[in-house]
Design an enzyme around this catalytic site. Structure first.
Site, PDB file in Angstrom:
ATOM      1  N   ARG A 280       0.840  -1.209   0.000  1.00  0.00           N
ATOM      2  CA  ARG A 280       0.000   0.000   0.000  1.00  0.00           C
ATOM      3  C   ARG A 280       0.877   1.262   0.000  1.00  0.00           C
ATOM      4  O   ARG A 280       1.676   1.457   0.927  1.00  0.00           O
ATOM      5  CB  ARG A 280      -0.902  -0.017   1.235  1.00  0.00           C
ATOM      6  CG  ARG A 280      -1.723   1.225   1.451  1.00  0.00           C
ATOM      7  CD  ARG A 280      -2.840   1.323   0.436  1.00  0.00           C
ATOM      8  NE  ARG A 280      -3.747   2.427   0.735  1.00  0.00           N
ATOM      9  CZ  ARG A 280      -4.607   2.921  -0.139  1.00  0.00           C
ATOM     10  NH1 ARG A 280      -4.677   2.403  -1.362  1.00  0.00           N
ATOM     11  NH2 ARG A 280      -5.397   3.909   0.187  1.00  0.00           N
ATOM     12  N   GLN A 349      -6.795  -1.742  11.502  1.00  0.00           N
ATOM     13  CA  GLN A 349      -6.281  -0.366  11.525  1.00  0.00           C
ATOM     14  C   GLN A 349      -5.237  -0.162  10.416  1.00  0.00           C
ATOM     15  O   GLN A 349      -5.247   0.837   9.702  1.00  0.00           O
ATOM     16  CB  GLN A 349      -5.659  -0.092  12.904  1.00  0.00           C
ATOM     17  CG  GLN A 349      -5.291   1.358  13.150  1.00  0.00           C
ATOM     18  CD  GLN A 349      -6.531   2.241  13.216  1.00  0.00           C
ATOM     19  OE1 GLN A 349      -7.591   1.808  13.652  1.00  0.00           O
ATOM     20  NE2 GLN A 349      -6.412   3.468  12.727  1.00  0.00           N
ATOM     21  N   GLU A 376     -15.127 -21.534  26.166  1.00  0.00           N
ATOM     22  CA  GLU A 376     -14.264 -22.432  26.976  1.00  0.00           C
ATOM     23  C   GLU A 376     -13.967 -21.838  28.349  1.00  0.00           C
ATOM     24  O   GLU A 376     -12.901 -22.021  28.901  1.00  0.00           O
ATOM     25  CB  GLU A 376     -12.925 -22.756  26.287  1.00  0.00           C
ATOM     26  CG  GLU A 376     -12.794 -22.608  24.783  1.00  0.00           C
ATOM     27  CD  GLU A 376     -13.863 -23.323  23.990  1.00  0.00           C
ATOM     28  OE1 GLU A 376     -14.604 -24.118  24.603  1.00  0.00           O
ATOM     29  OE2 GLU A 376     -13.996 -23.079  22.784  1.00  0.00           O
TER      30      GLU A 376
HETATM   31  C1  LIG Z   1     -19.698 -19.761  20.160  1.00  0.00           C
HETATM   32  C2  LIG Z   1     -19.788 -20.486  21.458  1.00  0.00           C
HETATM   33  C3  LIG Z   1     -19.703 -21.854  21.473  1.00  0.00           C
HETATM   34  C4  LIG Z   1     -19.828 -22.558  22.668  1.00  0.00           C
HETATM   35  N1  LIG Z   1     -19.750 -23.910  22.642  1.00  0.00           N
HETATM   36  C5  LIG Z   1     -19.970 -24.599  23.776  1.00  0.00           C
HETATM   37  C6  LIG Z   1     -19.972 -26.033  23.761  1.00  0.00           C
HETATM   38  O1  LIG Z   1     -19.710 -26.672  22.738  1.00  0.00           O
HETATM   39  N2  LIG Z   1     -20.274 -26.687  24.893  1.00  0.00           N
HETATM   40  C7  LIG Z   1     -20.561 -26.009  26.053  1.00  0.00           C
HETATM   41  O2  LIG Z   1     -20.826 -26.656  27.062  1.00  0.00           O
HETATM   42  N3  LIG Z   1     -20.543 -24.667  26.103  1.00  0.00           N
HETATM   43  C8  LIG Z   1     -20.267 -23.940  25.001  1.00  0.00           C
HETATM   44  N4  LIG Z   1     -20.271 -22.573  25.038  1.00  0.00           N
HETATM   45  C9  LIG Z   1     -20.648 -21.892  26.280  1.00  0.00           C
HETATM   46  C10 LIG Z   1     -19.488 -21.176  26.939  1.00  0.00           C
HETATM   47  O3  LIG Z   1     -18.687 -22.094  27.622  1.00  0.00           O
HETATM   48  C11 LIG Z   1     -20.065 -20.087  27.871  1.00  0.00           C
HETATM   49  O4  LIG Z   1     -20.615 -19.089  27.035  1.00  0.00           O
HETATM   50  C12 LIG Z   1     -19.013 -19.513  28.762  1.00  0.00           C
HETATM   51  O5  LIG Z   1     -18.631 -20.446  29.734  1.00  0.00           O
HETATM   52  C13 LIG Z   1     -19.491 -18.257  29.489  1.00  0.00           C
HETATM   53  O6  LIG Z   1     -20.730 -18.438  30.081  1.00  0.00           O
HETATM   54  P1  LIG Z   1     -21.867 -17.317  29.859  1.00  0.00           P
HETATM   55  O7  LIG Z   1     -21.945 -17.069  28.411  1.00  0.00           O
HETATM   56  O8  LIG Z   1     -23.090 -17.727  30.595  1.00  0.00           O
HETATM   57  O9  LIG Z   1     -21.291 -16.005  30.540  1.00  0.00           O
HETATM   58  P2  LIG Z   1     -21.567 -15.519  32.043  1.00  0.00           P
HETATM   59  O10 LIG Z   1     -21.158 -16.577  32.992  1.00  0.00           O
HETATM   60  O11 LIG Z   1     -22.953 -14.979  32.139  1.00  0.00           O
HETATM   61  O12 LIG Z   1     -20.531 -14.320  32.151  1.00  0.00           O
HETATM   62  C14 LIG Z   1     -20.876 -12.963  31.772  1.00  0.00           C
HETATM   63  C15 LIG Z   1     -19.659 -12.087  32.059  1.00  0.00           C
HETATM   64  O13 LIG Z   1     -19.365 -12.129  33.481  1.00  0.00           O
HETATM   65  C16 LIG Z   1     -18.003 -12.503  33.671  1.00  0.00           C
HETATM   66  N5  LIG Z   1     -17.875 -13.290  34.913  1.00  0.00           N
HETATM   67  C17 LIG Z   1     -18.591 -14.390  35.275  1.00  0.00           C
HETATM   68  N6  LIG Z   1     -18.157 -14.851  36.468  1.00  0.00           N
HETATM   69  C18 LIG Z   1     -17.140 -14.042  36.860  1.00  0.00           C
HETATM   70  C19 LIG Z   1     -16.274 -13.979  38.006  1.00  0.00           C
HETATM   71  N7  LIG Z   1     -16.342 -14.896  38.979  1.00  0.00           N
HETATM   72  N8  LIG Z   1     -15.352 -12.994  38.083  1.00  0.00           N
HETATM   73  C20 LIG Z   1     -15.267 -12.070  37.089  1.00  0.00           C
HETATM   74  N9  LIG Z   1     -16.048 -12.062  35.991  1.00  0.00           N
HETATM   75  C21 LIG Z   1     -16.960 -13.040  35.863  1.00  0.00           C
HETATM   76  C22 LIG Z   1     -17.641 -13.322  32.434  1.00  0.00           C
HETATM   77  O14 LIG Z   1     -16.263 -13.310  32.206  1.00  0.00           O
HETATM   78  C23 LIG Z   1     -18.411 -12.569  31.350  1.00  0.00           C
HETATM   79  O15 LIG Z   1     -17.657 -11.469  30.926  1.00  0.00           O
HETATM   80  C24 LIG Z   1     -20.068 -21.852  23.881  1.00  0.00           C
HETATM   81  C25 LIG Z   1     -20.121 -20.453  23.852  1.00  0.00           C
HETATM   82  C26 LIG Z   1     -19.976 -19.760  22.669  1.00  0.00           C
HETATM   83  C27 LIG Z   1     -20.037 -18.253  22.676  1.00  0.00           C
END
Ligand SMILES: Cc1cc2nc3c(=O)[nH]c(=O)nc-3n(C[C@H](O)[C@H](O)[C@H](O)COP(=O)(O)OP(=O)(O)OC[C@H]3O[C@@H](n4cnc5c(N)ncnc54)[C@H](O)[C@@H]3O)c2cc1C
Length: 393
Positions: A280, A349, A376
């Site tokens: 670029r 960016q 995970e």
């Molecule tokens: C694309 C995708 C694929 C997935 N595939 C699978 C799968 O194959 N099998 C499976 O079982 N699960 C799967 N998951 C689920 C995944 O493991 C969960 O989304 C993940 O564990 C987070 O849980 P939650 O989304 O309920 O977030 P929440 O637990 O609601 O967390 C919300 C926010 O609070 C924060 N938080 C929570 N507790 C604390 C703490 N104690 N201290 C500080 N911060 C905290 C988190 O970091 C996050 O920022 C998948 C998720 C996605 C997005």
């Protein structure tokens, strides 16, 4: 300040050089990924359809079996070899990397916790790539805190009956085998969680919904419902009540392989930026000749290489049988996923307005990088585990 014993062990073991065989695997997969997967990656992302031709490549190269003993058809080359593979595939297509990783993680859980019958029944098929497998732990009300899961298993005679719902299960639409976590009926919080091996054709479960995602679109995240789903006693993985330990191990394996995928994304974003900035031209010269741009690229390269050291070291420790490898794996997942996010955002960016356009792959890399921070066990929840380790909590 006194370091915990766990910390000292991590510092002492430092050899994570690659063997000739591992170098060969990496080079072969790099070639295959660039030739066969990269040309399809944008279409896979756009359509959300995963081509079986890619899975066939994985099978042909024996990629599902690298981290499994020869007795099950594997090549006994350790989790480091699988990480190298996922790094190379992650460089070109995140969906492909997840398709490759999920059966490896599930198979390693069976290898570690399964009985002989379970290993003999499932591992050869997972290793050959004929059986896709995945894990269902997450529930709507049990995300970062899996001990709140409400899916339950009721024992009646020589079988369990499972009821409940699971969410966001990767590849559930393709999987022939799912490890499902459920608690013993009427057991209290923190008690009685077990893991069950549920085969698709024998089980009464249904996909309730496929959830749309912003990245890794060809891996479908499915919400599942289990209604009076019978599982024979011999389908329980590990001891009754050992589900928490198995879930922690699943997260440990997931962290390591997610970090490897994130490393691939970061490397790809760096590579693309290096090429683009040299081509670029603005103000009469390539933008790579501006020191501000050079310094940005130097920072990106430093982060990628640091992440690589952490991922390989974690894998080497796991392959040496050191539990500390999983602790390093959690560090690697947090660090590398943040690196992948930063480097891919920086890549956008560096491409200027074009970086935001779908004509270039960096916006896809950024969307895919975000997932490595979230799934995970989010990075914050991994930090909770890391802090526990530091203070020997
Ligand atoms: C694309 C995708 C694929 C997935 N595939 C699978 C799968 O194959 N099998 C499976 O079982 N699960 C799967 N998951 C689920 C995944 O493991 C969960 O989304 C993940 O564990 C987070 O849980 P939650 O989304 O309920 O977030 P929440 O637990 O609601 O967390 C919300 C926010 O609070 C924060 N938080 C929570 N507790 C604390 C703490 N104690 N201290 C500080 N911060 C905290 C988190 O970091 C996050 O920022 C998948 C998720 C996605 C997005």
């Amino acid at each position: 300040m006194a370091f915990s014993s766990r910390h000292r062990v991590i510092v002492m073991s430092s050899d994570y050089s690659l063997t000739n065989e591992q170098n060969m695997v990496r080079d072969t997969v790099r070639r295959m990924a660039q030739e066969k997967i990269a040309p399809l990656a944008a279409e896979v992302d756009d359509t959300g359809v995963f081509p079986t031709a890619i899975t066939d490549q994985f099978k042909e190269l024996g990629l599902f079996g690298l981290a499994f003993p020869e007795s099950y058809g594997g090549s006994d080359m350790g989790i480091l070899s699988s990480a190298l593979v996922l790094e190379e595939i992650g460089r070109v297509c995140s969906s492909s990397a997840i398709v490759c990783a999920a059966p490896i993680i599930t198979g390693r859980l069976i290898l570690e916790y399964g009985g002989d019958d379970q290993k003999n029944s499932f591992l050869p098929r997972i290793v050959s790539g004929d059986l896709t497998a995945t894990i269902a732990l997450f529930e709507t009300d049990a995300g970062s805190d899996p001990e709140k899961i409400s899916a339950y298993a009721e024992k009646t005679g020589k079988q369990y009956i499972i009821n409940g719902r699971k969410g966001l299960v990767d590849l559930a639409d393709k999987a022939g085998l799912i490890i499902v976590f459920a608690r013993a009926k009427n057991s209290g919080v923190n008690k009685g969680i077990s893991a069950f091996l549920i085969e698709k054709d024998t089980a009464s479960w249904a996909i309730e919904r496929t959830v749309e995602k912003m990245g890794a679109t060809a891996v479908h995240a499915c919400d599942l419902a289990f209604e009076d789903c019978p599982v024979p006693e011999k389908g329980r993985l590990g001891e009754e009540g050992s589900g928490r330990e198995i879930a922690v191990r699943a997260s440990g394996l997931n962290c390591i392989l997610t970090a490897a995928r994130g490393l691939g994304i970061a490397q790809a974003a760096l590579d693309y930026s290096l090429n683009y900035t040299q081509e670029r031209v603005q103000f009469g010269r390539p933008i790579s000749s501006f020191q501000g741009i050079q310094f940005m690229l130097a920072d990106m390269a430093t982060l990628v290489e640091t992440g690589r050291c952490l991922v390989y070291k974690a894998c080497a420790e796991v392959d040496r049988g050191q539990a500390e490898g999983y602790y390093l794996g959690a560090m690697a997942k947090c660090f590398v996923s943040d690196v992948a996010m930063k480097v891919s955002t920086d890549a956008i960016q560096l491409l200027g307005g074009y970086g935001y356009m779908k004509d270039h792959p960096v916006e896809r890399m950024m969307r895919d990088a975000k997932l490595t921070q979230l799934a995970e066990g989010t990075n914050y929840t991994q930090h909770v585990l890391l802090a526990e380790g530091l203070f020997d909590l």
